[in-house]
Enzyme design. Structure first.
Site, PDB file in Angstrom:
ATOM      1  N   SER A 145       5.997   5.127  -0.175  1.00 33.20           N
ATOM      2  CA  SER A 145       5.311   5.308  -1.465  1.00 33.20           C
ATOM      3  C   SER A 145       4.553   6.627  -1.384  1.00 33.20           C
ATOM      4  O   SER A 145       4.315   7.139  -0.282  1.00 33.20           O
ATOM      5  CB  SER A 145       4.310   4.161  -1.655  1.00 33.20           C
ATOM      6  OG  SER A 145       3.398   4.437  -2.701  1.00 33.20           O
ATOM      7  N   TYR A 158      -2.202  -1.694   1.272  1.00 33.12           N
ATOM      8  CA  TYR A 158      -0.954  -1.033   0.852  1.00 33.12           C
ATOM      9  C   TYR A 158      -0.896   0.382   1.420  1.00 33.12           C
ATOM     10  O   TYR A 158       0.109   0.802   1.991  1.00 33.12           O
ATOM     11  CB  TYR A 158      -0.910  -1.018  -0.676  1.00 33.12           C
ATOM     12  CG  TYR A 158       0.414  -0.581  -1.284  1.00 33.12           C
ATOM     13  CD1 TYR A 158       1.497  -1.458  -1.329  1.00 33.12           C
ATOM     14  CD2 TYR A 158       0.581   0.689  -1.834  1.00 33.12           C
ATOM     15  CE1 TYR A 158       2.704  -1.071  -1.895  1.00 33.12           C
ATOM     16  CE2 TYR A 158       1.781   1.075  -2.398  1.00 33.12           C
ATOM     17  CZ  TYR A 158       2.832   0.191  -2.436  1.00 33.12           C
ATOM     18  OH  TYR A 158       4.043   0.577  -2.997  1.00 33.12           O
TER      19      TYR A 158
END
Ligand code: NAD
Length: 269
Positions: A145, A158
């Site tokens: 990401s 995350y």
């Protein structure tokens, strides 16, 4: 890139019953690869994914539904995958997200995000790499990401997991660098680092923003993009998938250890 470039190759894409994973599975199958599908046991999503793959010409379908938050199930998934044939392409795509300030982040959410987004990839890579290095062609593509490259508030587990995934991938790239040759295609390990990509994983964040604009979803998306993604455009899952196909080209034998942003300029700022 040749059509049917991946004929004879076998791929496992984790979390491939929907979203980015399904798009990756579809594009790999379109290029001739035999794709092992995987996702949580959602019968409707599994049936749709199988139909999509049949449509692009994959006759034999293997569907796995192991829970990647459990290391024993990850091991079992790899046993079943490798037990039914060699694995040329491994795409670690399955992932979850939970947003809250660090001080309010439940410990259980931390554990789950780390297990699914990072530790599962460690186990799949550990088990897949030896076979790839032996045959001289292998592709590990980890869907990280932008949050593997930069941080944002409210995403502690995350961000930690995706930064970890980028580091883990670089180690694998170094350790596999000398495997194979130009003609065999080599063994590479890379991350793709998407910015905002329209799938269900970002829907809660879109809805949160939309609420600030009287429930107007498009206005919510525009506001999210304005904040971080300079292009002002989301990516589609298919666009992420095309990058995966490009990495699987044997001509990409020297493209390894990279964390490739597909983020409209987010991490260029
Ligand atoms: P998604 O929620 O549509 O897909 C997630 C997939 O992970 C699903 O197929 C699901 O079955 C699987 N999964 C979730 N928990 C699992 C578990 N415990 N065991 C096994 N499988 C599990 O989301 P997506 O947007 O397609 O996300 C795919 C990847 O892309 C994720 O790693 C995500 O972090 C990453 N990503 C997405 C975006 C975005 O904007 N959509 C941006 C950057 C990175």
């Amino acid at each position: 890139m040749n059509a049917n470039m991946l004929q004879g190759r076998r791929a496992l894409v984790t979390g491939s019953v929907q979203g980015i994973g399904l798009a990756i599975a579809t594009e790999l199958a379109r290029q001739g690869a035999t794709v092992v599908l995987h996702g949580l046991p959602d019968l409707k999503a599994q049936a749709i994914a199988q139909a999509v793959l049949r449509e692009v010409g994959q006759a034999e379908l293997q569907m796995l539904s192991h829970d990647l938050s459990d290391p024993q199930q990850v091991e079992q998934m790899m046993k079943e995958t490798l037990g039914s044939g060699p694995l040329d392409i491994l795409v670690n795509n399955a992932g979850i997200q939970h947003t809250a300030p660090l001080a309010q982040m439940p410990r259980q959410r931390w554990d789950a995000v780390m297990a699914i987004n990072l530790s599962a990839a460690f186990d799949t890579m550990r088990l897949a790499l030896p076979g790839m290095m032996e045959c001289g062609y292998g592709r590990i593509v980890n869907i990280a990401s932008v949050h593997g490259l930069v941080a944002s508030v409210n995403k502690a587990p995350y961000v930690a997991a995706k930064f970890g995934l980028v580091g883990l991938t670089r180690v694998a790239a170094l350790e596999a660098a000398q495997a194979g040759s130009r003609s065999s295609g080599g063994v590479t390990a890379n991350c793709i680092c998407p910015g905002w990509t329209e799938t269900v994983i970002i829907e809660p964040q879109i809805q949160q923003r939309a609420a600030q604009f009287g429930g107007d979803r498009d206005a919510g998306i525009r506001d999210l993009l304005r904040e971080k993604q300079p292009s002002g455009r989301t990516s589609t899952p298919q666009e992420i998938a095309r990058t995966v196909v490009w990495l699987c080209d044997p001509a990409a034998h020297n493209l390894t250890g990279a964390a490739i942003p597909v983020d409209g300029g987010w991490t260029a700022q």
